[in-house]
Design an enzyme around this catalytic site. Sequence first.
Site, PDB file in Angstrom:
ATOM      1  N   GLY A 256      -3.686  19.160 -20.344  1.00 47.83           N
ATOM      2  CA  GLY A 256      -3.950  19.136 -19.114  1.00 47.83           C
ATOM      3  C   GLY A 256      -4.241  20.482 -18.572  1.00 47.83           C
ATOM      4  O   GLY A 256      -3.989  21.688 -19.394  1.00 47.83           O
TER       5      GLY A 256
ATOM      6  N   GLY B 195      -3.320  22.901 -15.181  1.00 46.78           N
ATOM      7  CA  GLY B 195      -2.794  23.125 -13.885  1.00 46.78           C
ATOM      8  C   GLY B 195      -3.258  24.560 -12.990  1.00 46.78           C
ATOM      9  O   GLY B 195      -4.517  24.676 -13.562  1.00 46.78           O
ATOM     10  N   GLY B 196      -2.834  24.275 -12.141  1.00 44.20           N
ATOM     11  CA  GLY B 196      -3.342  25.395 -11.322  1.00 44.20           C
ATOM     12  C   GLY B 196      -3.444  26.782 -11.711  1.00 44.20           C
ATOM     13  O   GLY B 196      -4.473  27.833 -11.410  1.00 44.20           O
ATOM     14  N   PHE B 197      -2.431  27.196 -12.574  1.00 43.27           N
ATOM     15  CA  PHE B 197      -2.591  28.510 -13.073  1.00 43.27           C
ATOM     16  C   PHE B 197      -2.661  28.733 -14.668  1.00 43.27           C
ATOM     17  O   PHE B 197      -2.422  29.760 -15.098  1.00 43.27           O
ATOM     18  CB  PHE B 197      -1.108  29.117 -12.663  1.00 43.27           C
TER      19      PHE B 197
ATOM     20  N   VAL C 291      -1.808  23.125 -19.915  1.00 46.44           N
ATOM     21  CA  VAL C 291      -0.534  22.367 -19.909  1.00 46.44           C
ATOM     22  C   VAL C 291      -0.773  21.956 -21.676  1.00 46.44           C
ATOM     23  O   VAL C 291      -2.033  21.314 -21.833  1.00 46.44           O
ATOM     24  CB  VAL C 291      -0.455  21.199 -19.235  1.00 46.44           C
TER      25      VAL C 291
ATOM     26  N   LYS D  30       3.992  23.739 -19.607  1.00 50.91           N
ATOM     27  CA  LYS D  30       2.944  24.269 -18.614  1.00 50.91           C
ATOM     28  C   LYS D  30       3.137  25.995 -18.671  1.00 50.91           C
ATOM     29  O   LYS D  30       4.098  26.536 -18.450  1.00 50.91           O
ATOM     30  CB  LYS D  30       3.300  24.019 -17.401  1.00 50.91           C
TER      31      LYS D  30
ATOM     32  N   ASP E  28       2.703  17.429  -0.964  1.00 51.68           N
ATOM     33  CA  ASP E  28       1.467  17.158  -1.698  1.00 51.68           C
ATOM     34  C   ASP E  28       1.488  15.971  -2.632  1.00 51.68           C
ATOM     35  O   ASP E  28       1.175  15.792  -3.620  1.00 51.68           O
ATOM     36  CB  ASP E  28       1.244  18.449  -2.642  1.00 51.68           C
TER      37      ASP E  28
HETATM   38  C1  LIG Z   1      -7.717  32.856  -7.083  1.00 57.08           C
HETATM   39  O1  LIG Z   1      -7.630  31.791  -8.009  1.00 57.08           O
HETATM   40  C2  LIG Z   1      -8.772  31.455  -8.669  1.00 57.08           C
HETATM   41  C3  LIG Z   1      -8.377  30.070  -9.400  1.00 57.08           C
HETATM   42  O2  LIG Z   1      -7.063  29.943  -9.861  1.00 57.08           O
HETATM   43  C4  LIG Z   1      -9.237  32.444  -9.719  1.00 57.08           C
HETATM   44  O3  LIG Z   1     -10.226  32.126 -10.239  1.00 57.08           O
HETATM   45  C5  LIG Z   1      -9.544  33.850  -8.830  1.00 57.08           C
HETATM   46  O4  LIG Z   1      -9.719  34.772  -9.478  1.00 57.08           O
HETATM   47  C6  LIG Z   1      -8.304  34.187  -7.931  1.00 57.08           C
HETATM   48  N1  LIG Z   1      -8.502  35.061  -7.334  1.00 57.08           N
HETATM   49  C7  LIG Z   1      -7.752  36.260  -7.123  1.00 57.08           C
HETATM   50  C8  LIG Z   1      -8.321  37.405  -6.173  1.00 57.08           C
HETATM   51  O5  LIG Z   1      -6.633  36.478  -7.617  1.00 57.08           O
END
Ligand SMILES: *[C@@H]1O[C@H](CO)[C@@H](O)[C@H](O)[C@H]1NC(C)=O
Length: 854
Positions: free
Chosen positions: A562, A564-566, A569, A583, A679
Amino acid sequence: MERSITAFSFALLASLTSALVLVVQAQPGFISIDCGAPNDYTDENTNMTYKVDDGFIGSGKNMSISGLIYQSNLRCTNLRFFPDGLRNCYTLRPDQGKNGKYLIRALFCYGNYDGKNQAPLFDLYIDVNYWATVGASSAIVEEIIYVPKADDIRVCLVKTGNGVPFISALELRALDDDVYPLESGFLQLSTRINLGQTSVVNWFRYRDDVYDRMWTPWHFPNWSTLNTTVAIDLSNDSNAYKVSRDVLQTAQGTMSSSSPLYLQWTTDAQPTNDATSLPGAPPKIWIVYLHFMEIERLSGPQREFTISMNDNQFAETVSLEYLKPVVVVSRPVKWPVITLSINSMNKSGNPPILNAMEIYNVVDLPNVPTAHDDVKAINDIKATYHIKRESWQGDPCVPSDYTWDGLNCSHGNPPRIISLKLNSSNLMGHIVPSLSHLSTIEYLDLSNNQLTGAIPKTLAELPHLSFLLTGNVHLCLADPCPRKKKQETILVTVTSVSSFCGALFSALAIIWLIKWKQTCSKTSEAFEQMPESSERTPRLKNRPFEYGEVSKITGNFGQVIGKGGFGNVYLGTLDNGTMVAVKMLSESSKQGYKEFQAEAQLLAILHHGNLVSLFGYCDDSKHMALVYEYMANGNLRQHLSEDHPKILTWSKRRQIAVDAAQGLDYLHNGCKPPIIHRDLKTSNILLNEDFQAKLADFGLSRAFASENDSHVSTRPAGTFGYLGPEFQSSGNRDKKSDVYSFGIVLFELITGQPAVMRSQDGCDFIHILEWLIPIIESGDIHRIMDPRLQGKFNINSAWKVVEIAMSCTQPRAIQRPDINHVLAELRESLVSKSSGSFEVTSSEIHCDSVPMAR
Ligand SMILES: *[C@@H]1O[C@H](CO)[C@@H](O)[C@H](O)[C@H]1NC(C)=O
Ligand SMILES: *[C@@H]1O[C@H](CO)[C@@H](O)[C@H](O)[C@H]1NC(C)=O
Ligand SMILES: *[C@@H]1O[C@H](CO)[C@@H](O)[C@H](O)[C@H]1NC(C)=O
Ligand SMILES: *[C@@H]1O[C@H](CO)[C@@H](O)[C@H](O)[C@H]1NC(C)=O
Ligand SMILES: *[C@@H]1O[C@H](CO)[C@@H](O)[C@H](O)[C@H]1NC(C)=O
Ligand SMILES: *[C@@H]1O[C@H](CO)[C@@H](O)[C@H](O)[C@H]1NC(C)=O
Ligand SMILES: *[C@@H]1O[C@H](CO)[C@@H](O)[C@H](O)[C@H]1NC(C)=O
Ligand SMILES: *[C@@H]1O[C@H](CO)[C@@H](O)[C@H](O)[C@H]1NC(C)=O
Ligand SMILES: *[C@@H]1O[C@H](CO)[C@@H](O)[C@H](O)[C@H]1NC(C)=O
Ligand SMILES: *[C@@H]1O[C@H](CO)[C@@H](O)[C@H](O)[C@H]1NC(C)=O
């Protein structure tokens, strides 16, 4: 007890007006403060350097007193008085710090400075403990020998409702370790007399006495007086008491060797400010120091005598040698009346003599000061933010009557600071690291200040902190904070989002960071992933993983399951074969760190069979990983989508609904204060191999809002489609917003449609409610049921679930039920209507269970 100088004759020297101003190095180990004095000076009689008190106290008012009262080298020309505040404290910072031993002396010369002709009565404290009550006399000296528990010593004046406290001088003298031994408590000077000194003006102190003890001249009229003018060389004297030669040069004895030297004193003779006169006070404990030196050149045998106190409670034999000082220290004796007798051992020899004597009370120190680290931290905070509050003096927690305003403390040993309110206190600048040193803090309110910069990671990590309220427009969670220009961009972004969703954002201004300590009830469900531990620190409940171990578990990050947002996974397997989902926080998304940590900390203390649980985490400086239980069947959204090969039966869907409601009920009602998921959506409901549903990704969005633009628009706002109308107008999320989202989840289970679906012509997106409400109102429930169920559902239970979903999605939050009510209804429908794995279309419909069309 006090020694009243008025008992002796006063010399009023009006002629000494201005002090000599000399820049002289202060005496080593001495702190000499002339309270309220206009400038530093060197006293011409003692050569001691006195300082003004500015550097030792921040409160009170100075005053000069008319008519100089000058006795025994005490200067009474100024004073400081304290009309404001209950407790005002001087802070002394001797070089030797804690564990040094000090003589501390305070002088009070009333001098009718306020024209009231009535000296006030107030209490004196040494650090957190009662020292004495001061008053009822025109000049008073209080003196103790004290070993502080901290490097700073505080001398506090405390109002007792009998006038305004004041002080004239404060002196500290460092003593050698081996003098005046102290097992506990402190020694309070009762009397220090120099026998045989016939001139009442000969008060010896520094420089005659290296420790600046003040020796009162004393003469018993019917005893003989001895003195010597021989130059006494005490440089070879091995005893550390170093009594002044001027003191030892005189002595008194009885007229004949057959009469003992006899003295007696009682506690009753003490003035009312004596601690023993307080109700319930125990009898005093006394220690007596007797100083002897033979000053007569005797031709016959040397003096030898026995010393006895209170009928041999203490007894000792002493022999004297010419010009050799001897110090006899009594055992502590406890009695309301003390008797001392010194008997010559040779009834035909020389009579007993005594050169000097000190009498001390041993006083307990019942109060334990606040933990040293807390004291240091709170004083740093006070200094950094220039906090000026009347009560912020002395020890922060102790005595409890004088606990600092805005502070609450635990009453342990030692007491600790557990809550701190610094709201609306005009704090400016960054959050000081010292705040993170309040390691037992549970509640911290920093709202309504002008704080800027990042909230330190160390603060967010405090193990007991359950409530942190900040409300500072320029505070951010990312470190470093984005530059000003960037911040404006973010605000612009937010504004544009606002135009869509209504006014979202006080959210950036008010950040609630809520961590949950052991406030969540243990569930009765059998499902307990985490081993029980008695640790109070939630984080420690999870096993920490080494990065190498994480790499091994995941087969060198072989299988991505998967995104994730960051970061990704990965699938992993523990040594014992248990499958896990790992993760990872990708190195490129540093801003996710806090969110990650928050998730780990929150998960660590939540234990419920319907919440995804955490096995452990990895957090070295470079890598952060969360190791979760593996949810073999992915998320609910995938299973509801048209192209998923397996179809969830109606029965399974209802069970999933109950599971999810149980998880949410635990967050809302099993935790205090409640946790808002914020959420909730079908993609956050995960399914294990048995299709047991568990909630994931909760409680974080608002608490750990990222500064990252793309996240500002999604995370704090939740997910479009699941947001109740109230959120679009106020931006507030509470339990009822989660209930709304839950209602949408129910409709997805019923219909199989996503929350935001394609309109019938396929050209547009519409909200699921827009589509289904008119149909429900028409009463044709079959048209909304997921076609993939192929009609295999209990119509009655379908209506029931639709009815529940309708109530959850009421436009006004107040009309929506609590999740525990929803759960009860869902369970009821499950118990009463469930008939195993088969769904029956025909059923015993009760008319009243058909929902009202709205
Ligand atoms: C914000 O998050 C996005 C996706 O996680 C990423 O592509 C982008 O570089 C980030 N921007 C900054 C300023 O950290
Ligand atoms: C004080 O110091 C001065 C100069 O050092 C010295 O002459 C004087 O004797 C000292 N007085 C006392 C009492 O020690
Ligand atoms: C108090 O101290 C200040 C500064 O030293 C001085 O200007 C003022 O005259 C003093 N007030 C009194 C009453 O002595
Ligand atoms: C001192 O003399 C007085 C009267 O002469 C007598 O009453 C008292 O007991 C004597 N005190 C001592 C300590 O000898
Ligand atoms: C010491 O004794 C002599 C004579 O006995 C006397 O004149 C002198 O004042 C005494 N000194 C003191 C300090 O008592
Ligand atoms: C002190 O010691 C020195 C040398 O140790 C010695 O010469 C002197 O006599 C001693 N003085 C006394 C008073 O004992
Ligand atoms: C007692 O004192 C007398 C007179 O000074 C002396 O002659 C005698 O030896 C002493 N006795 C003892 C035991 O020291
Ligand atoms: C301290 O505790 C009291 C009583 O529980 C409470 O009313 C007060 O608000 C608390 N103060 C702080 C600063 O938390
Ligand atoms: C801080 O907030 C409390 C309520 O939580 C309020 O009673 C108090 O007055 C506030 N303090 C200040 C300094 O505004
Ligand atoms: C495997 O290990 C994990 C973590 O140590 C533990 O929680 C789990 O119960 C274990 N599973 C089995 C089947 O022993």
